[in-house]
Scaffold this active site. Structure first.
Site, PDB file in Angstrom:
ATOM      1  N   ASP A   1      34.770  50.429  37.354  1.00 17.79           N
ATOM      2  CA  ASP A   1      36.182  50.083  37.553  1.00 17.79           C
ATOM      3  C   ASP A   1      36.664  50.625  38.903  1.00 17.79           C
ATOM      4  O   ASP A   1      36.885  51.817  39.059  1.00 17.79           O
ATOM      5  CB  ASP A   1      37.010  50.677  36.398  1.00 17.79           C
ATOM      6  CG  ASP A   1      38.511  50.382  36.533  1.00 17.79           C
ATOM      7  OD1 ASP A   1      38.938  49.846  37.581  1.00 17.79           O
ATOM      8  OD2 ASP A   1      39.259  50.682  35.587  1.00 17.79           O
TER       9      ASP A   1
ATOM     10  N   ASP B   1      48.422  48.758  30.866  1.00 14.70           N
ATOM     11  CA  ASP B   1      47.563  49.270  31.928  1.00 14.70           C
ATOM     12  C   ASP B   1      48.490  49.643  33.079  1.00 14.70           C
ATOM     13  O   ASP B   1      48.992  48.778  33.788  1.00 14.70           O
ATOM     14  CB  ASP B   1      46.553  48.191  32.337  1.00 14.70           C
ATOM     15  CG  ASP B   1      45.749  48.581  33.583  1.00 14.70           C
ATOM     16  OD1 ASP B   1      45.895  49.722  34.061  1.00 14.70           O
ATOM     17  OD2 ASP B   1      44.980  47.723  34.061  1.00 14.70           O
TER      18      ASP B   1
HETATM   19  N1  ATP Z   1      40.204  39.319  46.343  1.00 10.79           N
HETATM   20  C1  ATP Z   1      40.215  40.620  46.567  1.00 10.79           C
HETATM   21  N2  ATP Z   1      39.338  41.182  47.438  1.00 10.79           N
HETATM   22  C2  ATP Z   1      39.351  42.507  47.676  1.00 10.79           C
HETATM   23  N3  ATP Z   1      40.199  43.349  47.104  1.00 10.79           N
HETATM   24  C3  ATP Z   1      41.079  42.867  46.218  1.00 10.79           C
HETATM   25  C4  ATP Z   1      41.131  41.486  45.900  1.00 10.79           C
HETATM   26  N4  ATP Z   1      42.112  41.295  44.989  1.00 10.79           N
HETATM   27  C5  ATP Z   1      42.643  42.509  44.747  1.00 10.79           C
HETATM   28  N5  ATP Z   1      42.034  43.453  45.490  1.00 10.79           N
HETATM   29  C6  ATP Z   1      42.354  44.875  45.566  1.00 10.79           C
HETATM   30  O1  ATP Z   1      42.316  45.447  44.272  1.00 10.79           O
HETATM   31  C7  ATP Z   1      43.213  46.531  44.238  1.00 10.79           C
HETATM   32  C8  ATP Z   1      44.075  46.405  43.030  1.00 10.79           C
HETATM   33  O2  ATP Z   1      43.268  46.320  41.921  1.00 10.79           O
HETATM   34  P1  ATP Z   1      43.827  46.603  40.471  1.00 10.79           P
HETATM   35  O3  ATP Z   1      45.028  45.806  40.222  1.00 10.79           O
HETATM   36  O4  ATP Z   1      42.688  46.455  39.556  1.00 10.79           O
HETATM   37  O5  ATP Z   1      44.204  48.120  40.670  1.00 10.79           O
HETATM   38  P2  ATP Z   1      45.067  49.024  39.724  1.00 10.79           P
HETATM   39  O6  ATP Z   1      44.675  48.784  38.330  1.00 10.79           O
HETATM   40  O7  ATP Z   1      46.476  48.846  40.064  1.00 10.79           O
HETATM   41  O8  ATP Z   1      44.620  50.448  40.221  1.00 10.79           O
HETATM   42  P3  ATP Z   1      43.920  51.649  39.438  1.00 10.79           P
HETATM   43  O9  ATP Z   1      43.138  51.096  38.328  1.00 10.79           O
HETATM   44  O10 ATP Z   1      43.075  52.283  40.509  1.00 10.79           O
HETATM   45  O11 ATP Z   1      45.025  52.528  39.024  1.00 10.79           O
HETATM   46  C9  ATP Z   1      43.995  46.524  45.509  1.00 10.79           C
HETATM   47  O12 ATP Z   1      43.489  47.492  46.397  1.00 10.79           O
HETATM   48  C10 ATP Z   1      43.759  45.123  46.033  1.00 10.79           C
HETATM   49  O13 ATP Z   1      43.840  45.059  47.433  1.00 10.79           O
HETATM   50 MG    MG Z   2      43.161  49.532  37.045  1.00  8.50          MG
END
Ligand code: ATP
Ligand code: MG
Lengths: 631, 207
Positions: free
Chosen positions: A210, A26
């Protein structure tokens, strides 16, 4: 079901074991995750501290060193101009796209570069988003190799369902640079559904919501006995937690300006404010309020934020997801009440505001007990196993965005509408609009809007050699083909002469073949070896298939050969096997030609017999083994 | 009969031996074959009729995709990958055509030698249809309350279903001329029903 799980030719490859491991990745805007699956058991690969999330952050040192992950993220505050984050937002983007993202990007663009793909200036280097993503993928691959003690050379890589063709191609190129063959690009929500569905034996209609760091996707799927059929998908490739961080950071920065009475905001302050904003946002998912200090150059500033204030800032973004969800439900042609469960994916779904919104949209409590950070990688790993070791599950996905061609007046004529199941091929006929017109320019665009300048330009090419005819007489058939990765190929053909042109859509903002070749040369993967290995592997697969086919034929029809003839064929087969073992591609190709020649008469006799038996009304049933055989 | 028997046998691209032209896999070497040019009903292994059972159709579609989808051929040779993509593409086209009543009717009539042009409408009959549709469209445009729109949406929906029943009856009675007109009518009814549904969800969505 009556049909066999494995057709004769469908069994897992006998030589599977001499390939490296296949993993699921991912590749996220904020975090990347890697997982492996074996016999349906999945494992997320973790660091020494047990963390599965690898921050998608890269540090480029002045000495040429490259650091990825947690350590790179720590460097953001110390050497902000040496660190790149959220690069996924630029995948497949051109300089012209950046206006819409202006101000939301935590990095410096190389403005000298003209046209084509965006380039970044980092630590004195000029890098494309593809190269930076490749650095992340390489780190991920190495983590997997260390954890598994095996070579890793293939992967299923996930992409946002709403990624356009340019971003998909860029992702595939990045994996190639990182030494990974992409088995399949799988849409993130589909991967999540696969992981959730298999784990819970879910049946019926489900929605996957998502909201990650940079992208938003929503898909509606029907799950049924191992079939995962996407009914509709929608999203926004530039909507995520990052946007909320920016809204908070802006507030913090204006507070800071007030506190110190200075007007100029330095890059360090901006990055610090963003980091503080994110910490504040994540904190407020579990608390009602809090206070934070931003300290840059020895000057601290003080900020407080309550959950209510955060929600005010976040509401515009979260409301956008509501509109998109409603449209997708409508596109799926279902009522909200038919949806049996909502799977939450992505870190931003931890925000109470988001959960409340999801509940309001779907009229039900979303499913808990799913790890929203890891479920996508787990699904990717399951699919990687399915593609290499065989499986009975089936993912049926769709195109997220309509594909079309620019016609007179800049209007886009849709050739493939959004939410069409893939793979798909559709054609449209166009004609010339001037007497004697011998060339026609074809402009491929992707998007839902009517006018071409509001859609995304994917590629332009010119079909030449149209015969001299009156306006409207030529018949130009343009065929769009979208494969199972969601990647588009366009071919055009003039019907009266058969003039044909085929273009794998190299997106307007993509890398050219030359650039790609150069990057492969520059990358740690030795390009020449890599290409040679790849080509040999393809030839070997082909050769093994030929040998197996001849052996199968010998089993059935060996009575058509004399002992000598049989011996001659067996000899050539051994030679093919020897050449495969010798790893000499040219020798394999030559021996395959020999095999073809040696079996020519045998094949003719087999055809003769087949037709004779058909004439006698004998074998048709035996041969017609396939239709209607699955109810 | 003999000639057709010969026509049904072709050489397998992989083992070069005889294989039925309609076969998905070679019975000798197991290699996947190309999709060939068979009609959508045959491709999905169902009877060529307007009155199809949608669940059965889906089951056939899933069953064939399970065997032919490119995901089953990810580790195979380039040629097998390409053939599987072609097969899966043909299955998708067949399924998308047959599952939609309008497209199914048009396709079936075309197969029966009575093509309907869904893009044109020029006859007197169609004019009447047009007038009728214009009135209904106006009614929809004028309706403002959720109740009014919901009522129109329901009406449109039941007219769609009635029209499908009439198409079925006309085809079964081999009255293809009539079936053709009804199919064009269905096109307009379906469009109206869709617009009514969209308006309904727009109205009910408002807080
Ligand atoms: N406890 C929380 N409350 C609010 N936001 C959160 C929390 N934990 C993580 N996030 C937010 O979730 C986001 C990251 O999520 P995730 O790791 O699912 O994204 P990603 O998979 O890297 O991104 P994408 O799928 O959009 O490419 C960040 O913006 C982070 O600030
Ligand atoms: Mg993601």
């Amino acid at each position: 079901m009556l049909f066999q799980l494995h057709e004769p030719g469908e069994t897992p490859l006998p030589h599977e074991s001499d390939r490296g491991l296949a993993i699921g990745i991912d590749l996220g805007t904020t975090n990347s995750v890697v997982a492996v699956a074996s016999d349906g058991q999945t494992e997320v690969l973790r660091d020494a501290e047990g963390k599965g999330l690898i921050p998608s952050v890269v540090y480029y040192g002045d000495d040429g060193s490259v650091v990825v992950g947690q350590d790179a993220r720590r460097m953001i505050l110390e050497e902000p101009d040496h660190v790149v984050s959220s690069i996924k937002r630029l995948m497949g983007r051109g300089a012209a796209d950046l206006k819409t993202l202006a101000g939301t990007l935590p990095f410096k663009l190389d403005t000298a570069a003209d046209g084509g793909m965006v380039r970044l200036s980092v630590a004195g280097r000029t890098l494309t988003p593809v190269e930076i993503s490749a650095d992340i993928l390489r780190a991920v691959r190495i983590r997997a190799e260390l954890a598994q003690g095996k070579t890793v050379d293939r992967a299923v890589v996930t992409v946002p369902a709403y990624f356009d063709d340019g971003a998909r191609t860029a992702t595939k190129d990045a994996a190639r640079l990182a030494g990974l063959e992409v088995l399949r690009l799988v849409n993130e929500p589909t991967a999540a559904a696969l992981a959730y569905g298999l784990d819970n034996a879910a049946e019926g209609l489900y929605a996957v919501y998502d909201l990650g760091g940079g992208t938003f996707d929503v898909s509606i799927l029907k799950m049924e006995k191992g079939v995962f059929q996407v009914k509709a998908t929608g999203g926004d490739a530039a909507l995520g937690g990052d946007d909320i961080d920016h809204a908070i950071a802006e507030r913090f920065l204006s507070e800071r300006v007030k506190e110190h009475g200075t007007e100029i905001i330095t890059e360090g302050e901006a990055k610090q404010a963003l980091a503080a904003a994110r910490v504040a946002k994540e904190c407020l998912s579990g608390r009602q309020d809090g206070s934070w200090v931003i300290e840059v150059d020895g000057k601290p500033s003080h900020h407080t934020l309550s959950r209510a204030q955060l929600e005010d800032l976040a509401t515009p973004w979260v409301s956008r997801t509501e509109t998109i969800c409603r449209n997708v439900i409508e596109d799926a042609g279902i009522g909200v009440s038919e949806i049996q469960g909502v799977v939450l994916v992505g870190g931003s779904t931890r925000m109470p505001l988001v959960r409340a919104k999801v509940k309001a949209i779907f009229g039900r409590e979303p499913l808990a007990d799913i790890n929203p950070d890891e479920v996508v990688a787990v699904g990717a790993a399951l699919q990687a196993e399915a593609l290499t070791a065989g499986s009975d599950t089936l993912l049926l996905d769709v195109t997220p965005l309509s594909l079309g061609i620019e016609t007179m007046g800049g209007i886009v004529e849709k050739v493939i509408p959004r939410n069409t199941p893939i793979p798909v091929a559709m054609a449209q006929e166009f004609t010339t609009y001037q007497d004697g017109q011998t060339a026609m320019s074809i402009h491929v665009a992707q998007g839902e809007r009517e006018m071409v300048d509001q859609c995304r330009s994917l590629a332009r090419f010119v079909l030449r050699g149209i015969p001299n005819m009156a306006a409207g007489a030529a018949r130009i058939r343009v065929t769009f083909t979208v494969d199972a990765d969601g990647l588009l190929t366009v071919s055009a053909r003039e019907a009266t002469t058969g003039t044909e042109q085929q273009v794998a859509v190299k997106p307007s903002y993509g890398l050219t073949e030359d650039e790609m070749a150069q990057m492969l040369r520059d990358s740690l993967v030795n390009a020449k070896d890599d290409m040679a290995t790849r080509l040999f592997a393809e030839t070997a697969v082909e050769a093994r298939r030929s040998v197996l086919a001849v052996q199968a034929a010998l089993k059935v029809d060996q009575d058509l050969l004399s002992a000598d003839e049989r011996q001659a064929i067996d000899n050539v087969i051994s030679r093919v096997e020897e050449t495969i073992a010798s790893k000499d591609r040219d020798a394999v190709t030559a021996s395959m030609e020999d095999l073809e020649a040696a079996t020519k008469t045998f094949a003719e006799r087999r055809m003769d017999r087949g037709i004779r038996e058909a004439l006698a009304g004998m074998t048709v049933d035996k041969l017609d083994n396939a239709l209607g055989g699955d109810t | 009969m003999n000639a057709s028997a010969i026509a049904t046998i072709v050489p397998c691209w992989s083992c070069k031996g005889p294989v039925a032209a309609r076969a998905l896999f070679c019975s000798t070497c197991g290699a996947v074959q190309g999709p060939g040019s068979i009609d959508h009903f045959t491709r999905l292994g169902i009877q060529p009729t307007f009155d199809i059972d949608l669940e059965g159709l889906e089951k056939q579609y899933f069953g064939f995709q399970r065997r032919l989808h490119p995901d089953r051929f990810a580790a195979k040779s380039g040629k097998e990958k390409a053939l599987s993509q072609a097969q899966a593409t043909s299955l998708n086209e067949a399924y998308e055509t047959l599952k939609d009543p309008l497209r199914r009717a048009a396709y079936l009539l075309n197969q029966l030698g009575h093509p309907v042009d869904l893009t044109a409408c020029g006859t007197i009959n169609d004019r009447e249809l047009l007038m009728e549709q214009m009135e209904k469209r106006e009614a929809l445009a004028d309706s403002t309350t959720a109740e009014q729109v919901a009522k129109l949406a329901m009406q449109a929906e039941s007219e769609v279903i009635a029209c499908q029943c009439h198409i079925s009856a006309a085809i079964n009675a081999s009255n293809l001329e009539e079936a053709g007109h009804l199919t064009i009518r269905l096109k307009y009814l379906a469009k109206l029903a869709e617009e009514a549904r969209a308006k309904k969800s727009r109205i009910t969505r408002l807080p």
